[in-house]
Every structure is written in structure tokens, then in C-alpha cells.
Design an enzyme around this catalytic site. Sequence first.
Site, PDB file in Angstrom:
ATOM      1  N   ARG A  59       0.838  -1.212   0.000  1.00 57.80           N
ATOM      2  CA  ARG A  59       0.000   0.000   0.000  1.00 57.80           C
ATOM      3  C   ARG A  59       0.866   1.253   0.000  1.00 57.80           C
ATOM      4  O   ARG A  59       0.465   2.316  -0.420  1.00 57.80           O
ATOM      5  CB  ARG A  59      -0.994   0.003   1.187  1.00 57.80           C
ATOM      6  CG  ARG A  59      -1.889   1.241   1.212  1.00 57.80           C
ATOM      7  CD  ARG A  59      -3.192   1.069   2.012  1.00 57.80           C
ATOM      8  NE  ARG A  59      -3.033   0.303   3.213  1.00 57.80           N
ATOM      9  CZ  ARG A  59      -2.458   0.747   4.335  1.00 57.80           C
ATOM     10  NH1 ARG A  59      -2.010   1.988   4.407  1.00 57.80           N
ATOM     11  NH2 ARG A  59      -2.336  -0.042   5.377  1.00 57.80           N
ATOM     12  N   TYR A 112     -17.480  15.567 -14.300  1.00 58.05           N
ATOM     13  CA  TYR A 112     -17.826  14.150 -14.255  1.00 58.05           C
ATOM     14  C   TYR A 112     -18.839  13.931 -13.114  1.00 58.05           C
ATOM     15  O   TYR A 112     -18.679  14.506 -12.031  1.00 58.05           O
ATOM     16  CB  TYR A 112     -16.544  13.347 -14.032  1.00 58.05           C
ATOM     17  CG  TYR A 112     -16.768  11.862 -14.005  1.00 58.05           C
ATOM     18  CD1 TYR A 112     -17.103  11.185 -15.172  1.00 58.05           C
ATOM     19  CD2 TYR A 112     -16.655  11.149 -12.828  1.00 58.05           C
ATOM     20  CE1 TYR A 112     -17.326   9.819 -15.156  1.00 58.05           C
ATOM     21  CE2 TYR A 112     -16.865   9.782 -12.805  1.00 58.05           C
ATOM     22  CZ  TYR A 112     -17.200   9.125 -13.971  1.00 58.05           C
ATOM     23  OH  TYR A 112     -17.423   7.777 -13.944  1.00 58.05           O
ATOM     24  N   ASP A 184      -8.499  17.700 -14.700  1.00 62.70           N
ATOM     25  CA  ASP A 184      -8.844  16.321 -15.047  1.00 62.70           C
ATOM     26  C   ASP A 184      -8.565  16.184 -16.552  1.00 62.70           C
ATOM     27  O   ASP A 184      -9.303  16.725 -17.378  1.00 62.70           O
ATOM     28  CB  ASP A 184     -10.323  16.069 -14.708  1.00 62.70           C
ATOM     29  CG  ASP A 184     -10.755  14.634 -15.010  1.00 62.70           C
ATOM     30  OD1 ASP A 184     -10.121  13.998 -15.879  1.00 62.70           O
ATOM     31  OD2 ASP A 184     -11.731  14.166 -14.403  1.00 62.70           O
ATOM     32  N   LYS A 209      -9.831   5.021 -18.999  1.00 66.07           N
ATOM     33  CA  LYS A 209     -10.282   5.439 -20.321  1.00 66.07           C
ATOM     34  C   LYS A 209      -9.140   5.263 -21.330  1.00 66.07           C
ATOM     35  O   LYS A 209      -8.684   4.156 -21.527  1.00 66.07           O
ATOM     36  CB  LYS A 209     -10.812   6.873 -20.248  1.00 66.07           C
ATOM     37  CG  LYS A 209     -11.725   7.135 -19.028  1.00 66.07           C
ATOM     38  CD  LYS A 209     -13.050   6.390 -19.073  1.00 66.07           C
ATOM     39  CE  LYS A 209     -13.792   6.390 -17.752  1.00 66.07           C
ATOM     40  NZ  LYS A 209     -14.044   7.689 -17.143  1.00 66.07           N
TER      41      LYS A 209
HETATM   42  C1  LIG Z   1     -14.456   8.117 -15.803  1.00 63.75           C
HETATM   43  C2  LIG Z   1     -14.059   9.478 -15.360  1.00 63.75           C
HETATM   44  C3  LIG Z   1     -13.696   9.734 -14.024  1.00 63.75           C
HETATM   45  C4  LIG Z   1     -13.749   8.669 -12.943  1.00 63.75           C
HETATM   46  O1  LIG Z   1     -12.852   7.640 -13.173  1.00 63.75           O
HETATM   47  P1  LIG Z   1     -13.045   6.108 -12.684  1.00 63.75           P
HETATM   48  O2  LIG Z   1     -11.832   5.448 -13.185  1.00 63.75           O
HETATM   49  O3  LIG Z   1     -14.315   5.614 -13.280  1.00 63.75           O
HETATM   50  O4  LIG Z   1     -13.126   6.156 -11.183  1.00 63.75           O
HETATM   51  C5  LIG Z   1     -13.273  11.018 -13.711  1.00 63.75           C
HETATM   52  N1  LIG Z   1     -13.243  11.996 -14.634  1.00 63.75           N
HETATM   53  C6  LIG Z   1     -13.605  11.798 -15.917  1.00 63.75           C
HETATM   54  C7  LIG Z   1     -13.543  12.921 -16.893  1.00 63.75           C
HETATM   55  C8  LIG Z   1     -14.021  10.534 -16.328  1.00 63.75           C
HETATM   56  O5  LIG Z   1     -14.391  10.335 -17.605  1.00 63.75           O
END
Ligand SMILES: *Cc1c(COP(=O)(O)O)cnc(C)c1O
Length: 393
Positions: A59, A112, A184, A209
Site C-alpha cells: 500500500r 464528471y 482532469d 479510459k
Molecule cells: C471516468 C471518469 C472519471 C472517474 O474515473 P473512474 O476510473 O471511473 O473512477 C473522472 N473523470 C472523468 C472525466 C471521467 O471520464
Amino acid sequence: MKKDERHIETAVIHGGYDSKDMLGSLTPPIFQTSTYTFATAQQGERRFAGEEEGYIYSRLGNPTVKILEERIAALEHGERGLAFSSGMAAVSAVLIALTKANDHILCSSGLYGCTYGLLTMLQDKYQISHDFSSMDTEESIRNKIKPETACIYVETPINPTIRLIDLKMVAKIAREHNIPVIVDNTFSTPYLQKPLKLGCDVVLHSATKYIGGHGDVIAGLVVGKKDFLDTIAMTTQKDIGGVLSPFDAWLLLRGMKTLPIRMDRHCDNAEKIVEKLKDHPKVTAVYYPNKNHVNEQDTDKQMKRGGGVISFEIHGSKEEAQQLLNHLSFIKIAVSLGDAETLIEHPATMTHAVIPEETRLEMGITDQLIRLSAGLESWEDIWKDLEQALNKI
Ligand SMILES: *Cc1c(COP(=O)(O)O)cnc(C)c1O
């Protein structure tokens, strides 16, 4: 060649890893271990005291995960990277590290859905308030900054409306007030946009993603200055505990090798589909990054290319939007994005359903809005599938 002079196409393959350190293994090994043995009690004491480098417990650090952390730091031009068990674990670790009770967070209007949910929870439990700003002019940002503003949180392109925010402008105003800017960067990836080079302080990703790119792992990444990332590593990462598993880190290292070629193909396909959608009589609006901010040749521009996500609005109501999805053949109805498969979703009832209707509509997320993540298939086939479904509504 110095490591920071390498192009991104090289860094995605070699960043953070030297096979000489791992018995010549071409591919990074998976260190599937929870803990590490100390040669002596004194060595354990030195490791805990931070007097000797070395692993303690997974961890707190794992060699496979560390390769990934160094690789993403190299790609984003940051001092340190950290890996998390999901994008939301990354978002929450950063926001909780930067705020305390009664602080304020200024956000881009359009977030998001679960980030919005986290902000609501922080407000209800710890009175950490937030405001949204269009961030389309300097004034729209300045007017919303308060003495207790602890950070500015930006998504660009905004999900799902694909509006862009000028990161250099946000960073300039934030610097005047000494407030860190978090970006982000999930939709763009470091191949298309490098927020730290534009003056922002922290960049984070849902690596689920494009970075993973194959729809087989949930993960998050954060990059920034060493001091701040050290703090996260020792607090909101270590003590909340949303760390990435070694196997998932390995899947990301594997996926990332093809990030630049995948992104170019996602962009090629999206550009073609945008042109077709604009001409279709059932489509009333198409949202895709605007040329003022996107230019492959001009490195001063915020984005290299527009990315793989398109949103569009159709004539009709929620029912027609749902029918369109139901008429598709190989395009998959699914949330998430950045996979080899083309994915389509209805933000108002899926990814952004938690947002109260009034706020959702203010953000431009109507019942007619559809989000498409262009996959890596032939663009002609993707368009044929979309067109036949559009023609049926
Ligand atoms: C999917 C997504 C998240 C969250 O990510 P997870 O891996 O599903 O926890 C945050 N910001 C954006 C822009 C996203 O598309």
C-alpha cells in the site's frame, strides 16, 4: 539522449523502466506481493524512519506500480506521479488533501458525475463549499474566487458538452491568488494536452479510459510537484488506501505503449464522424473541440487534436434519444470511453443522472444530448451504423 528530451512516442514505451534493473526482462515484471522482508529489525526501523530507501508494504509502494508512476510523470512533464485504484480514488485523494472544513472549491461548470457527487458530499459533511464558473472570461473566474478558495478544479474538454477552457488563462489568474489548479485530463491524455506545461499545478486521470485503452481496468493517476505528491502519498493515498494493484498497473503499462497511435486513430475517426453528423437532418448540434484551441503544428495551442469524444443533439425527446441507441448494431451502449470499441451513452439518464435537472440543463446536458466515444474500428462502418439508427428515429 536525456530522458526528458524523448518524444512521447518513446516515453510511453520506455519511461520509468530499464530492463537492466529487472534481470533483462523486456516487459516489466508483476510484483504480486503484499509485503517485503527486512534483513534485520534495524533495517525495518530505518525503512519506517525514512532513513533507508526500500519497500515496506505494497500500500506504501510496489515496484510494478512505481514504473507506471514514473512513466505517467514523464508523459505529463511532472516531478512525481501516483497511481490509484480508480479515477475517483485519484480525484478524492487530491481534493481531500487540498481542502479542510469551511474551504471553497471553484469548478468548471460541467464535471464528471461522481466528481460532482464527491463535491456534494464534502459540502454536506465538512462544509467545503463549491461554485461553478463557465471560465470563459477572466472576469468569470475572478468574480468567483473567495478568500477561502483552496483550489480550482477544471475539466477540459468538459464532459459531456466538449466545451474547452483556456488553461493558460485559468493558471494565470490562479497564480495571482496563489491557488493551485487541478486539471482532469482524462479526455485528452498527455498525447493531446499537457496541463502542467500550460502552468497548472496538478493533473489527474481516469486511466480507465484512453490510458488503459482496452476496457479492462479501472485506475486513476495523479501527477504534479514532488512536495505535493509526497504529501498525498503519505496521507490521502496511504491512509484512505485507494492504491492500484500490481496487475492493473501492468495492464496500464501494456496499454500505454500504443497511446499515441491509438489517439491519432480515435481523432481521425471522430473528425470524420463529426463532419457526417453535421450534415444529418436529424442532428441539431454537434459538439467537438473548436479549432481556436486545437492545432497539430502549433505547440502553443492547448490541444494537439480534438480527441475521440463527440457529443450531439438530436431532434425529438428523451424517447427518440433512447430509440437511437436501441437501433444500433455493433456500436455498444455503455458508459466509459477511450476503448477500442465505439461506445455510446445518454448522459442525462446515465453518467450525469445524479445532477439535479436544473443544474444539469444549465450545464447544457439536455435530454436530446448523446455522447459517442469513437473507437478504433473503420470510421465508415461506425458512420453506417449511426446513420441507419438516426434514419429510424
Ligand atoms: C471516468 C471518469 C472519471 C472517474 O474515473 P473512474 O476510473 O471511473 O473512477 C473522472 N473523470 C472523468 C472525466 C471521467 O471520464
